[in-house]
Design an enzyme around this catalytic site. Sequence first.
Site, PDB file in Angstrom:
ATOM      1  CG  HIS A  70      -1.012   4.621  -4.525  1.00  0.00           C
ATOM      2  ND1 HIS A  70      -0.299   5.196  -3.125  1.00  0.00           N
ATOM      3  CD2 HIS A  70      -1.780   3.982  -4.122  1.00  0.00           C
ATOM      4  CE1 HIS A  70      -1.295   4.694  -2.360  1.00  0.00           C
ATOM      5  NE2 HIS A  70      -2.016   3.905  -2.735  1.00  0.00           N
ATOM      6  CD  GLU A 122      -4.240  -1.086  -0.218  1.00  0.00           C
ATOM      7  OE1 GLU A 122      -5.099  -1.920   0.440  1.00  0.00           O
ATOM      8  OE2 GLU A 122      -3.881  -0.210   0.586  1.00  0.00           O
ATOM      9  CG  ASP A 123      -4.814   2.030  -3.185  1.00  0.00           C
ATOM     10  OD1 ASP A 123      -6.046   1.807  -2.958  1.00  0.00           O
ATOM     11  OD2 ASP A 123      -3.919   2.196  -2.271  1.00  0.00           O
ATOM     12  CG  ASP A 161      -2.143   1.311   1.091  1.00  0.00           C
ATOM     13  OD1 ASP A 161      -2.158   1.603   0.128  1.00  0.00           O
ATOM     14  OD2 ASP A 161      -2.192   1.651   2.403  1.00  0.00           O
TER      15      ASP A 161
END
Length: 131
Positions: free
Chosen positions: A10, A35-36, A7
Amino acid sequence: VDIVIDDGGHTVKQQNTTFDEVYENVRAGGVYLVEDLHTNYWKEFGGGLHNRDTFVERSKGLVDQLYAWYSRDKKKLKVTEFTKTTPSIHFYDSIIVFEKNEVQEPTHKQIGKPTISELERWDYHSEGSSA
């Protein structure tokens, strides 16, 4: 390492770099989760639809590695360390999960007499099919 939840960065570059540096350190029975991943579709994060540099597109390609044992063209699709240590990849909304464990080379053993010919066994088109 038992579980990694990426996490952090990004951007496409950060996600790929983290995977390159950390994935091999996840133990058998462990999980690596990113994620993301919706950012892989945003240009400002280095992404874009079907952009080969994104972690999503990379992961789609790694699906082929799961099946490398079955490749009939070993020059194009070779069994790798990833093939030997990753039994599954799961895709969710903005998340990809890799399960790590030892993967044995599949074997095939025929017992008894075949009831259909080899040709019929591999013919997936039934009579009257439009395919």
